[in-house]
Design a protein around this motif. Structure first.
Motif, mmCIF file in Angstrom:
data_model
loop_
_atom_site.group_PDB
_atom_site.id
_atom_site.type_symbol
_atom_site.label_atom_id
_atom_site.label_comp_id
_atom_site.label_asym_id
_atom_site.label_seq_id
_atom_site.Cartn_x
_atom_site.Cartn_y
_atom_site.Cartn_z
ATOM 1 N N THR A 47 -8.368 33.711 -4.262
ATOM 2 C CA THR A 47 -9.308 32.699 -3.773
ATOM 3 C C THR A 47 -10.770 33.071 -3.983
ATOM 4 N N PHE A 48 -11.126 34.342 -3.767
ATOM 5 C CA PHE A 48 -12.536 34.730 -3.771
ATOM 6 C C PHE A 48 -12.906 35.648 -4.941
ATOM 7 N N TYR A 49 -12.150 35.586 -6.019
ATOM 8 C CA TYR A 49 -12.411 36.478 -7.149
ATOM 9 C C TYR A 49 -13.789 36.248 -7.757
ATOM 10 N N ASP A 50 -14.264 35.009 -7.688
ATOM 11 C CA ASP A 50 -15.574 34.704 -8.271
ATOM 12 C C ASP A 50 -16.725 35.292 -7.456
ATOM 13 N N ARG A 51 -16.421 35.838 -6.278
ATOM 14 C CA ARG A 51 -17.479 36.456 -5.467
ATOM 15 C C ARG A 51 -17.915 37.806 -6.037
ATOM 16 N N GLY A 52 -17.079 38.400 -6.882
ATOM 17 C CA GLY A 52 -17.456 39.637 -7.539
ATOM 18 C C GLY A 52 -16.942 40.885 -6.849
ATOM 19 N N TRP A 55 -18.407 42.203 -3.508
ATOM 20 C CA TRP A 55 -17.955 41.433 -2.342
ATOM 21 C C TRP A 55 -16.672 42.049 -1.804
ATOM 22 N N TYR A 56 -15.751 42.413 -2.702
ATOM 23 C CA TYR A 56 -14.487 43.012 -2.288
ATOM 24 C C TYR A 56 -14.695 44.421 -1.735
ATOM 25 N N ALA A 57 -15.450 45.233 -2.460
ATOM 26 C CA ALA A 57 -15.651 46.629 -2.061
ATOM 27 C C ALA A 57 -16.305 46.728 -0.693
ATOM 28 N N ARG A 84 -5.881 41.746 -12.820
ATOM 29 C CA ARG A 84 -7.109 41.950 -12.047
ATOM 30 C C ARG A 84 -7.005 43.216 -11.191
ATOM 31 N N ILE A 85 -5.873 43.414 -10.554
ATOM 32 C CA ILE A 85 -5.689 44.617 -9.744
ATOM 33 C C ILE A 85 -5.589 45.846 -10.641
ATOM 34 N N GLY A 220 -15.361 33.238 3.138
ATOM 35 C CA GLY A 220 -16.069 33.476 1.890
ATOM 36 C C GLY A 220 -17.399 34.167 2.097
ATOM 37 N N ARG A 221 -17.967 34.036 3.300
ATOM 38 C CA ARG A 221 -19.235 34.675 3.641
ATOM 39 C C ARG A 221 -19.026 35.915 4.513
#
Length: 302
Positions: A47-52, A55-57, A84-85, A220-221
């Motif tokens: 869902t949030f892959y486009d956040r970069g 964002w995940y780290a 991706r993983i 997402g935020r």
């Protein structure tokens, strides 16, 4: 995140599938590993892959290295996540928990109604307009994909029935595989609480849908404090519940679905070399008929 600081990322992940006790597993691991801060599942690789990546780290910014890092997120059926993983966590290990496909499918139906993604209507009607629900039970082919990408030795396959009937044995297998200290469930009786077992449909679908979209806007935020506060105060359940109780599957529905998934179950039997007769037998034909959403030990069905 500073370029000079190497982020700590999950060393193992519980990847589902959905509706196979992922919330329970997350709750058990909490305090024994470093999990995403403030949230159960980040949904980054879908869902949030486009956040970069940053964002995940950021979810693991408080991991010090004293404990292993982990995440429980139901990626099992999302083939896009494999590459991706692999690109950022090539040595990650994975825990897969498989559930009777008919029971899991009906639980998914209730989850879709809860989020108001599925409109009013019976189970089989929803199945006809949401064919992706049915495709999700292709356990054998999806499992083979994870093996091909990460190696069979790095994917632990467990069973939902064992989680329910012998939770300590189940979690012992998980901790041994992950390389972390044993977790004594007897010392944590609160873990047995039953959550995410949706019992009622939304009373107001429009309200439920707006609430679901707002929840994901907050996620997402990374506004997880607000999400969790609204959870604790009952706002999400107020918006997405209070409607009619879900009826159990009829024997006819159960029988048709078991015939439909027979080839998939047999493919999994061959792949794992195990006996899954219980998954082929209609409920009325079994000597024991446990509810799909309950058990002697109440477990989270996230």
């Amino acid at each position: 995140m500073s370029q000079d600081v190497k982020p700590r990322l999950p060393e193992f992940m519980g990847i589902g599938p959905p509706r196979t006790g992922t919330t329970w597993l997350h709750n058990v691991l909490e305090g024994h590993v470093d999990l995403p801060y403030g949230v159960k599942e980040t949904l980054y690789f879908t869902t949030f892959y486009d956040r970069g990546f940053d964002w995940y780290a950021r979810h693991f910014r408080y991991a010090t290295g004293a404990r292993k890092v982990a995440e429980v997120c139901p990626y099992f059926f999302d083939t896009v996540t494999l590459d991706r993983i692999k690109a950022i966590m090539p040595t990650c290990k994975f825990i897969v928990t498989l559930r009777d496909p008919v029971d899991r499918l009906y639980s998914m139906y209730k989850a879709l109604r809860y989020s108001a993604e599925a409109r009013r209507g019976g189970f089989e009607h929803t199945l006809s307009v949401w064919p992706s629900m049915a495709k999700g039970n292709r356990y054998a082919s999806h499992l083979q994909g994870w093996w091909d990408h990460f190696g069979r030795e790095n994917v632990l396959v467990t069973m939902y029935d064992e989680m329910r009937s012998e939770p300590q044995r189940y979690i012992d297998r998980v901790t041994e595989f992950a390389g972390i200290d044993r977790i004594d469930l007897a010392a944590r009786p609160q873990i047995g609480d039953d959550v995410n077992a949706f019992k009622r449909a939304p009373k107001n679908r429009r309200l439920a849908r707006k609430a679901w979209k707002f929840k994901y806007w907050l996620k997402g935020r990374q506004a997880y404090g607000a999400v969790n506060l609204l959870e604790r105060t009952g706002v999400w359940d107020f918006c997405a519940g209070r409607g009619e109780l879900y009826p159990p599957l009829t024997l006819e529905e159960d029988t048709r679905l078991r015939a439909r998934y027979l080839p998939e179950v047999e493919a999994l039997e061959e792949l794992l070399r195990i006996d899954l007769t219980a998954w082929k037998t209609p409920r009325a034909g079994r000597s024991r008929q446990p509810s799909a959403e309950s058990g002697s030990r109440r477990l989270a069905l996230g």
